[in-house]
Structures are given as structure tokens and as C-alpha cells.
Motif scaffolding. Structure first.
Motif, short mmCIF file in Angstrom:
data_model
loop_
_atom_site.label_atom_id
_atom_site.label_comp_id
_atom_site.label_asym_id
_atom_site.label_seq_id
_atom_site.Cartn_x
_atom_site.Cartn_y
_atom_site.Cartn_z
N VAL A 39 5.85 3.15 1.31
CA VAL A 39 5.16 1.93 0.85
C VAL A 39 5.17 0.93 1.99
O VAL A 39 6.20 0.71 2.64
N TYR A 78 0.83 -1.21 0.00
CA TYR A 78 0.00 0.00 0.00
C TYR A 78 0.86 1.26 0.00
O TYR A 78 1.98 1.27 0.55
N ASP A 79 0.34 2.27 -0.61
CA ASP A 79 0.92 3.62 -0.53
C ASP A 79 0.30 4.28 0.70
O ASP A 79 -0.89 4.61 0.71
N LEU A 115 -1.23 -1.07 -4.12
CA LEU A 115 -0.27 -1.04 -5.23
C LEU A 115 -0.09 -2.42 -5.87
O LEU A 115 0.07 -2.52 -7.09
N LEU A 169 2.30 4.30 -8.12
CA LEU A 169 2.87 5.08 -7.03
C LEU A 169 3.38 6.40 -7.62
O LEU A 169 4.32 6.40 -8.42
N SER A 204 7.95 9.05 -0.47
CA SER A 204 6.68 8.33 -0.39
C SER A 204 6.93 7.06 0.42
O SER A 204 8.03 6.49 0.37
N ARG A 208 -5.55 2.71 -2.19
CA ARG A 208 -4.13 2.86 -1.87
C ARG A 208 -3.32 1.60 -2.23
O ARG A 208 -2.11 1.58 -2.09
#
Length: 241
Positions: free
Chosen positions: A206, A147-148, A168, A190, A204, A166
Motif C-alpha cells: 500500500v 493506493y494498492d 483505496l 484491498l 500486498s 487502484r
């Protein structure tokens, strides 16, 4: 009775000069129009004979720009640009990652950013395979989701940020031994912030969640003391506005 003479009436002598003056007048007007046309034509010829000149412009020397993405698995203390599976960085997990058992979920986060001089990027996470020597028997019973998330604190079992928009990348797991082989499914991309010329872009986060379900497949003595791991690729494309 008198008879009118048969000869035509001759106009008075003074009328002849008047006719000549009228003819002369029409001729003068015609010559004036022709002369005007000649003047216009001459004016056109002068216009076509204008001077011409020119100049040129050239670009400066051009160079290709920089673009890169780097990862950190230690909270941003160190960063690395991976160039292949052999350069993969190893995640650390919270929970009983080294002693998985049915009904246990574990999580781990890593950071991603663009390198200095890079545009913004759009990244796709892909399942790149498994670690050498991994037990397929074990890994087929494990599901995972990436997930982001907003930050590392949001990367925990039961996080409110584990939602579909969210997601990925995700992989299914076998529930029973006869199930088909697990498959992976890509989610959203992303989105990575662009960098400045001298500093990397904003990070960011993850989050990877691995689940070993309390299933008939995983509750088998054959899985005990097996080991293995997954490898993921992040393929990033530069986004030019």
C-alpha cells in the motif's frame, strides 16, 4: 289336424350335466381369482414385516480457526498486528516530509499480509483520525491518497500506478480558507491472499501519497512550523470460498 303339445320342450337328458359343468367351471375360476388375491395380500403382509436396524455418525472435536492481518513499515523486516490506535506503526517518508511546503508531495509504503492459518481477506482502509496534538490548520491543507501498488518501487511521486482502479482511500484539502471542511472517500477494497497453515500469505503493498498543494490556503504564514499526522485503520474481513 293335429295340435302341438302345450308343454315346453324338455332338452335331452344328456344336456343337464353339461350346464352343471359350465356353472362349476365359472365357479372354479372365481375361486381361483379370490385365492390369487388372498395370496397377493399375504405377500404384502410379509413385506411389511421386514427387519429394521440403524447406525449413527459423529463429528470429531471441532475448533475455531485463526485469522489475522499484520503490517510492516520497514520493508518486511518486522511485522506487527495492531489492535488499536495506540499500536499504530509510524511510516517513514521519502522527500521533505518533515519540512513540507506548498507544491510538495511525499510518499511512503507499507506491507500487509494475512497471518499463518488465515483465509484470504478483503480489507478496507479507513481514516481513523489524527495524531494527538496535530494542527488542524495544517492538516486541512493536506490531501492524501492511498493506493494498492505492485511493490515499493511503484510508490513514488508521479507513479503510473496512481490510477482510479487502484485507489483505496482519498482525502480532499482546502484550497482557500473559506472552503468547507475536507472529506475522505473510500475507494476499492484491498484483497489479501490466503495463508497456509504454517506460513503467512503473500504480501500486498500500500502506498500513501500526501500532497501540500501550492494554494492560497497553504501559502499563509500561519501554517509555518505547525505539525500533525493522520491515522489509518485497516479493517479486514475473512473471505471464505
Amino acid at each position: 289336424m293335429s295340435v302341438a303339445p302345450e308343454h315346453p320342450v324338455v332338452p335331452p337328458a344328456e344336456e343337464a350335466p353339461d350346464r352343471e359343468r359350465r356353472r362349476a367351471s365359472r365357479s372354479d375360476r372365481l375361486k381361483a381369482l379370490l385365492a390369487g388375491g388372498a395370496i397377493l395380500a399375504a405377500g404384502g403382509a410379509v413385506t411389511l414385516a421386514a427387519w429394521t436396524t440403524g447406525s449413527s455418525v459423529a463429528t470429531p472435536s471441532l475448533a475455531a480457526g485463526e485469522f489475522g492481518v499484520e503490517l510492516s513499515v520497514d520493508g518486511g523486516t518486522s511485522w506487527k498486528r495492531a489492535t488499536g490506535t495506540g499500536d499504530a506503526q509510524t511510516l517513514s517518508f521519502t522527500g521533505l516530509a518533515q519540512t513540507l511546503r506548498p507544491g510538495v508531495d511525499v510518499t511512503s509504503s507499507f506491507l500487509v499480509r494475512t497471518t499463518a492459518g488465515s483465509w484470504a481477506a478483503s480489507g478496507v482502509l479507513d481514516a481513523a483520525g489524527v495524531l494527538d496534538g496535530s494542527s488542524t490548520l495544517l492538516l486541512d491543507g493536506l490531501a492524501y491518497e492511498l493506493y494498492d501498488v505492485s511493490d515499493a518501487a511503484a510508490c513514488s511521486v508521479g507513479s503510473a500506478e496512481f490510477v482510479a482502479d487502484r485507489l483505496l482511500l482519498a482525502k480532499t484539502a482546502k484550497a482557500v480558507e473559506s472552503d468547507a471542511a475536507p472529506t475522505s472517500t473510500a475507494g476499492r477494497t484491498l484483497e489479501l491472499a490466503g495463508a497456509s497453515a504454517d506460513a503467512p500469505g503473500a504480501t500486498s503493498t500500500v502506498c500513501l501519497k500526501i500532497s501540500m498543494a501550492d494554494s492560497a490556503y497553504n501559502n499563509r504564514p500561519a501554517l509555518m512550523q505547525t505539525s500533525g499526522g493522520f491515522v489509518y485503520d485497516l479493517v479486514a474481513n475473512e473471505v471464505v470460498d
